[in-house]
Design a protein around this motif. Structure first.
Motif, PDB file in Angstrom:
ATOM      1  N   ASN A  37       0.814  -1.221   0.000  1.00  0.00           N
ATOM      2  CA  ASN A  37       0.000   0.000   0.000  1.00  0.00           C
ATOM      3  C   ASN A  37       0.843   1.265   0.000  1.00  0.00           C
ATOM      4  O   ASN A  37       0.613   2.174  -0.779  1.00  0.00           O
ATOM      5  CB  ASN A  37      -0.934  -0.023   1.208  1.00  0.00           C
ATOM      6  CG  ASN A  37      -1.939   1.109   1.165  1.00  0.00           C
ATOM      7  OD1 ASN A  37      -2.557   1.360   0.140  1.00  0.00           O
ATOM      8  ND2 ASN A  37      -2.103   1.796   2.269  1.00  0.00           N
ATOM      9  N   CYS A  38       1.875   1.309   0.866  1.00  0.00           N
ATOM     10  CA  CYS A  38       2.645   2.549   1.011  1.00  0.00           C
ATOM     11  C   CYS A  38       4.147   2.355   0.824  1.00  0.00           C
ATOM     12  O   CYS A  38       4.902   3.325   0.807  1.00  0.00           O
ATOM     13  CB  CYS A  38       2.351   3.196   2.361  1.00  0.00           C
ATOM     14  SG  CYS A  38       3.122   2.342   3.744  1.00  0.00           S
ATOM     15  N   GLY A  39       4.602   1.107   0.671  1.00  0.00           N
ATOM     16  CA  GLY A  39       6.019   0.868   0.418  1.00  0.00           C
ATOM     17  C   GLY A  39       6.885   0.867   1.671  1.00  0.00           C
ATOM     18  O   GLY A  39       8.096   0.726   1.590  1.00  0.00           O
ATOM     19  N   ASN A  40       6.263   0.997   2.821  1.00  0.00           N
ATOM     20  CA  ASN A  40       7.005   0.946   4.078  1.00  0.00           C
ATOM     21  C   ASN A  40       7.586  -0.453   4.283  1.00  0.00           C
ATOM     22  O   ASN A  40       7.043  -1.443   3.797  1.00  0.00           O
ATOM     23  CB  ASN A  40       6.038   1.299   5.228  1.00  0.00           C
ATOM     24  CG  ASN A  40       6.730   1.326   6.571  1.00  0.00           C
ATOM     25  OD1 ASN A  40       7.879   1.726   6.679  1.00  0.00           O
ATOM     26  ND2 ASN A  40       6.024   0.900   7.606  1.00  0.00           N
ATOM     27  N   ASP A  41       8.697  -0.528   5.016  1.00  0.00           N
ATOM     28  CA  ASP A  41       9.344  -1.834   5.179  1.00  0.00           C
ATOM     29  C   ASP A  41       9.421  -2.277   6.639  1.00  0.00           C
ATOM     30  O   ASP A  41      10.149  -3.189   6.980  1.00  0.00           O
ATOM     31  CB  ASP A  41      10.735  -1.825   4.555  1.00  0.00           C
ATOM     32  CG  ASP A  41      11.670  -0.812   5.200  1.00  0.00           C
ATOM     33  OD1 ASP A  41      11.232  -0.110   6.134  1.00  0.00           O
ATOM     34  OD2 ASP A  41      12.826  -0.723   4.772  1.00  0.00           O
ATOM     35  N   THR A  42       8.669  -1.614   7.504  1.00  0.00           N
ATOM     36  CA  THR A  42       8.647  -2.008   8.903  1.00  0.00           C
ATOM     37  C   THR A  42       7.232  -2.447   9.290  1.00  0.00           C
ATOM     38  O   THR A  42       6.262  -1.749   9.000  1.00  0.00           O
ATOM     39  CB  THR A  42       9.102  -0.857   9.807  1.00  0.00           C
ATOM     40  OG1 THR A  42      10.374  -0.409   9.365  1.00  0.00           O
ATOM     41  CG2 THR A  42       9.211  -1.312  11.261  1.00  0.00           C
ATOM     42  N   PHE A  43       7.157  -3.582   9.943  1.00  0.00           N
ATOM     43  CA  PHE A  43       5.857  -4.169  10.271  1.00  0.00           C
ATOM     44  C   PHE A  43       5.812  -4.577  11.731  1.00  0.00           C
ATOM     45  O   PHE A  43       6.822  -4.920  12.331  1.00  0.00           O
ATOM     46  CB  PHE A  43       5.612  -5.432   9.430  1.00  0.00           C
ATOM     47  CG  PHE A  43       5.550  -5.171   7.948  1.00  0.00           C
ATOM     48  CD1 PHE A  43       4.341  -4.960   7.325  1.00  0.00           C
ATOM     49  CD2 PHE A  43       6.711  -5.142   7.194  1.00  0.00           C
ATOM     50  CE1 PHE A  43       4.286  -4.711   5.966  1.00  0.00           C
ATOM     51  CE2 PHE A  43       6.666  -4.895   5.826  1.00  0.00           C
ATOM     52  CZ  PHE A  43       5.449  -4.685   5.212  1.00  0.00           C
ATOM     53  N   ASP A  44       4.607  -4.576  12.271  1.00  0.00           N
ATOM     54  CA  ASP A  44       4.362  -5.245  13.540  1.00  0.00           C
ATOM     55  C   ASP A  44       3.912  -6.654  13.222  1.00  0.00           C
ATOM     56  O   ASP A  44       3.058  -6.874  12.367  1.00  0.00           O
ATOM     57  CB  ASP A  44       3.267  -4.526  14.332  1.00  0.00           C
ATOM     58  CG  ASP A  44       3.788  -3.274  15.014  1.00  0.00           C
ATOM     59  OD1 ASP A  44       4.953  -3.296  15.470  1.00  0.00           O
ATOM     60  OD2 ASP A  44       3.031  -2.289  15.097  1.00  0.00           O
ATOM     61  N   GLU A  45       4.477  -7.598  13.911  1.00  0.00           N
ATOM     62  CA  GLU A  45       4.197  -8.998  13.645  1.00  0.00           C
ATOM     63  C   GLU A  45       2.929  -9.438  14.372  1.00  0.00           C
ATOM     64  O   GLU A  45       2.750  -9.173  15.546  1.00  0.00           O
ATOM     65  CB  GLU A  45       5.391  -9.830  14.120  1.00  0.00           C
ATOM     66  CG  GLU A  45       5.541 -11.130  13.383  1.00  0.00           C
ATOM     67  CD  GLU A  45       6.863 -11.793  13.735  1.00  0.00           C
ATOM     68  OE1 GLU A  45       7.001 -12.976  13.454  1.00  0.00           O
ATOM     69  OE2 GLU A  45       7.744 -11.124  14.288  1.00  0.00           O
ATOM     70  N   ARG A  46       2.047 -10.095  13.630  1.00  0.00           N
ATOM     71  CA  ARG A  46       0.837 -10.646  14.231  1.00  0.00           C
ATOM     72  C   ARG A  46       0.713 -12.098  13.803  1.00  0.00           C
ATOM     73  O   ARG A  46       0.274 -12.393  12.708  1.00  0.00           O
ATOM     74  CB  ARG A  46      -0.399  -9.886  13.753  1.00  0.00           C
ATOM     75  CG  ARG A  46      -0.462  -8.456  14.244  1.00  0.00           C
ATOM     76  CD  ARG A  46      -0.943  -8.385  15.676  1.00  0.00           C
ATOM     77  NE  ARG A  46      -1.133  -7.006  16.080  1.00  0.00           N
ATOM     78  CZ  ARG A  46      -0.168  -6.250  16.600  1.00  0.00           C
ATOM     79  NH1 ARG A  46       1.024  -6.749  16.779  1.00  0.00           N
ATOM     80  NH2 ARG A  46      -0.409  -5.017  16.938  1.00  0.00           N
ATOM     81  N   VAL A  47       1.136 -12.979  14.660  1.00  0.00           N
ATOM     82  CA  VAL A  47       1.133 -14.389  14.305  1.00  0.00           C
ATOM     83  C   VAL A  47      -0.094 -15.067  14.905  1.00  0.00           C
ATOM     84  O   VAL A  47      -0.412 -14.876  16.063  1.00  0.00           O
ATOM     85  CB  VAL A  47       2.430 -15.068  14.803  1.00  0.00           C
ATOM     86  CG1 VAL A  47       2.424 -16.551  14.480  1.00  0.00           C
ATOM     87  CG2 VAL A  47       3.632 -14.398  14.155  1.00  0.00           C
ATOM     88  N   HIS A  48      -0.769 -15.814  14.067  1.00  0.00           N
ATOM     89  CA  HIS A  48      -2.015 -16.449  14.518  1.00  0.00           C
ATOM     90  C   HIS A  48      -1.916 -17.969  14.529  1.00  0.00           C
ATOM     91  O   HIS A  48      -2.920 -18.646  14.553  1.00  0.00           O
ATOM     92  CB  HIS A  48      -3.162 -16.031  13.584  1.00  0.00           C
ATOM     93  CG  HIS A  48      -3.402 -14.560  13.602  1.00  0.00           C
ATOM     94  ND1 HIS A  48      -3.811 -13.888  14.734  1.00  0.00           N
ATOM     95  CD2 HIS A  48      -3.275 -13.626  12.642  1.00  0.00           C
ATOM     96  CE1 HIS A  48      -3.937 -12.590  14.437  1.00  0.00           C
ATOM     97  NE2 HIS A  48      -3.604 -12.410  13.177  1.00  0.00           N
ATOM     98  N   GLU A  49      -0.729 -18.469  14.484  1.00  0.00           N
ATOM     99  CA  GLU A  49      -0.576 -19.925  14.495  1.00  0.00           C
ATOM    100  C   GLU A  49      -0.986 -20.481  15.860  1.00  0.00           C
ATOM    101  O   GLU A  49      -0.591 -19.949  16.889  1.00  0.00           O
ATOM    102  CB  GLU A  49       0.875 -20.299  14.222  1.00  0.00           C
ATOM    103  CG  GLU A  49       1.287 -20.082  12.784  1.00  0.00           C
ATOM    104  CD  GLU A  49       0.543 -21.027  11.857  1.00  0.00           C
ATOM    105  OE1 GLU A  49       0.858 -22.215  11.856  1.00  0.00           O
ATOM    106  OE2 GLU A  49      -0.356 -20.566  11.143  1.00  0.00           O
ATOM    107  N   PRO A  50      -1.781 -21.544  15.865  1.00  0.00           N
ATOM    108  CA  PRO A  50      -2.158 -22.153  17.138  1.00  0.00           C
ATOM    109  C   PRO A  50      -0.940 -22.771  17.828  1.00  0.00           C
ATOM    110  O   PRO A  50      -0.037 -23.288  17.183  1.00  0.00           O
ATOM    111  CB  PRO A  50      -3.161 -23.252  16.735  1.00  0.00           C
ATOM    112  CG  PRO A  50      -2.883 -23.508  15.292  1.00  0.00           C
ATOM    113  CD  PRO A  50      -2.360 -22.214  14.728  1.00  0.00           C
TER     114      PRO A  50
END
Ligand SMILES: [Zn+2]
Length: 55
Positions: A37-50
């Motif tokens: 969407n904006c080309g940013n390269d930093t993310f907050d991780e949201r892992v949903h693996e059980p």
């Protein structure tokens, strides 16, 4: 925990752009792309693996 584009995802999950909060789904073992969407390269991780609770 922050994640960056170019890193390999340790777990399958959603990565939330820190700028626009767009969600990018990345499969375990794949590289994290830049935010589509904006080309940013930093993310907050949201892992949903059980069974993967890292609090
Ligand atoms: Zn973004």
């Amino acid at each position: 925990m922050a994640a960056h584009a170019g890193e390999t995802a340790r777990e399958t999950g959603d990565f939330l752009c820190t700028k626009c909060h767009e969600k990018t789904h990345v499969t375990k073992g794949h590289k994290i792309p830049k935010c589509h969407n904006c080309g940013n390269d930093t993310f907050d991780e949201r892992v949903h693996e059980p069974g993967n609770r890292s609090s």
